[in-house]
Scaffold this active site. Structure first.
Site, PDB file in Angstrom:
ATOM      1  N   LYS A   6     -10.823 -15.569  31.145  1.00  0.00           N
ATOM      2  CA  LYS A   6     -11.010 -15.797  32.590  1.00  0.00           C
ATOM      3  C   LYS A   6     -12.492 -15.859  32.925  1.00  0.00           C
ATOM      4  CE  LYS A   6     -12.691 -11.631  33.851  1.00  0.00           C
ATOM      5  NZ  LYS A   6     -14.104 -11.485  34.034  1.00  0.00           N
ATOM      6  N   GLY A 101      -9.986  -8.644  25.980  1.00  0.00           N
ATOM      7  CA  GLY A 101      -9.109  -7.506  25.692  1.00  0.00           C
ATOM      8  C   GLY A 101      -7.920  -7.492  26.642  1.00  0.00           C
ATOM      9  N   ASP A 135      -7.893  -6.433  34.736  1.00  0.00           N
ATOM     10  CA  ASP A 135      -7.814  -7.895  34.598  1.00  0.00           C
ATOM     11  C   ASP A 135      -6.538  -8.356  33.891  1.00  0.00           C
ATOM     12  OD1 ASP A 135     -10.329  -8.083  35.750  1.00  0.00           O
ATOM     13  OD2 ASP A 135     -11.368  -8.170  33.821  1.00  0.00           O
TER      14      ASP A 135
END
Ligand code: C5P
Length: 311
Positions: A6, A101, A135
């Site tokens: 992202k 991650g 996230d």
């Protein structure tokens, strides 16, 4: 499974909260740089990591993908769900501001939901994802979306799916997300001190969605989008990693429509006017010696998705 990196097209950061997190308003954007994840039945839960930066990823319970497996198991897995071995092939650099991650964690959730036949839908998966990391929910959703709260409360952006062309400059080194947030708090406290205020009054720092950026997205106008990109974490990332100033300046000089540190950095992202301009920019940037390596990516792309294995 493959799962995208992202970018944050906007990252507005509020003051630190009592729980140590910061309230955000952010515009997430998933791009075509993917990690690949497979989940296979095993005697016990485990993970192995290969590819870009693999030596920096823990292969124990600290691994975010294994934390996601544990969260799904606790929340919804059937009692007879066996162990699972997760294999991650990394292409998203580690600790680079690209949520690699979190991407792996999102993919592990979707993969185990299938493997154990749990049958959770997206709303339930998003809720579990939000508990694993700020996230992770976005990595499930993909596309372009506004994130609020810690970044986990998502609203898809109403924008045409016209592709944007990005060039990513990977840095020689890493930045720790908590350290970058901490540095921002210190920079803001010092600024408040200088200007004679004990503390910044709340409303000054209350993060808000950028109207110019959203309007650029609605009209799918890269020329309007470039100058509207913004990241409150950028000054903190630059103070910890001053060499990034040169990288950003080089990209703008070489014709990028916009240049920004991605998330907590140190990856720098550049918006190009077309696929051809992105190709030129990538070649010139890698020749300029201002980063470790360069990649091109387009966005938006979908979130964590099962891809058929080709044998
Ligand atoms: O949620 P996640 O584990 O990805 O966050 C990593 C760190 O980033 C947190 O421990 C916190 O220091 C910082 N962070 C924050 N505010 C957010 C998101 C992350 O301060 N909204």
């Amino acid at each position: 499974m493959r799962v995208p990196a992202k970018l944050n097209l906007q990252l507005a950061v509020g003051p630190p909260r009592a729980d140590g997190y910061h309230d955000l308003v952010t515009v997430f954007h998933a791009v075509s740089l993917f990690d690949e994840i497979t989940a296979e039945p095993a005697a016990s839960d485990g993970v192995s990591v290969r590819g870009e930066g693999a030596d920096q990823v823990p292969e124990d319970g600290d691994n975010l993908a294994l934390r996601a497996v544990a969260a799904l198991r606790a929340a919804a897995a059937p009692a007879d769900a066996g162990g699972v071995h997760i294999t991650i092939v990394k292409r998203i650099p580690v600790a680079a501001g690209l949520a690699g991650g979190s991407a792996d964690a999102a993919a592990a959730l979707v993969a185990c939901n299938e493997l154990w036949d749990v049958g959770l839908g997206q709303p339930e998966l998003l809720e579990i994802a939000a508990g694993v990391g700020s996230d992770v929910a976005f990595a499930l959703l993909g596309g372009t979306a506004v994130g609020r709260g810690r970044g986990e409360r998502l609203t898809p952006a109403l924008a045409p799916a016209t592709p944007y062309h990005w060039v990513l400059a990977f840095a020689e080194g890493h930045l720790s997300t908590p350290e970058v947030y901490g540095t921002l708090d210190r920079l803001r406290a010092a600024e408040a001190e200088r200007s004679g205020r004990k503390r910044m009054p709340g409303p000054v720092l209350a993060p808000a969605l950028d109207g110019a950026l959203m309007s650029a997205l609605r009209s799918a106008d890269a020329r309007q989008l470039g100058p509207a990109l913004s990241n409150d974490l950028q000054p903190a990332a630059l103070s910890l990693f001053p060499a990034l100033r040169k990288t950003l300046a080089a990209g703008l000089e070489l014709g990028a429509l916009g240049a920004l540190v991605s998330g907590s950095g140190p990856t720098c992202m550049f918006l190009a006017a077309s696929a051809d301009r992105a190709l030129d920019l990538a070649a010139s940037l890698s020749g300029a010696g201002v980063c470790r390596s360069v990649a091109r990516a387009t966005g938006p792309v979908p979130g964590a998705a099962v891809v058929p294995t080709v044998r």
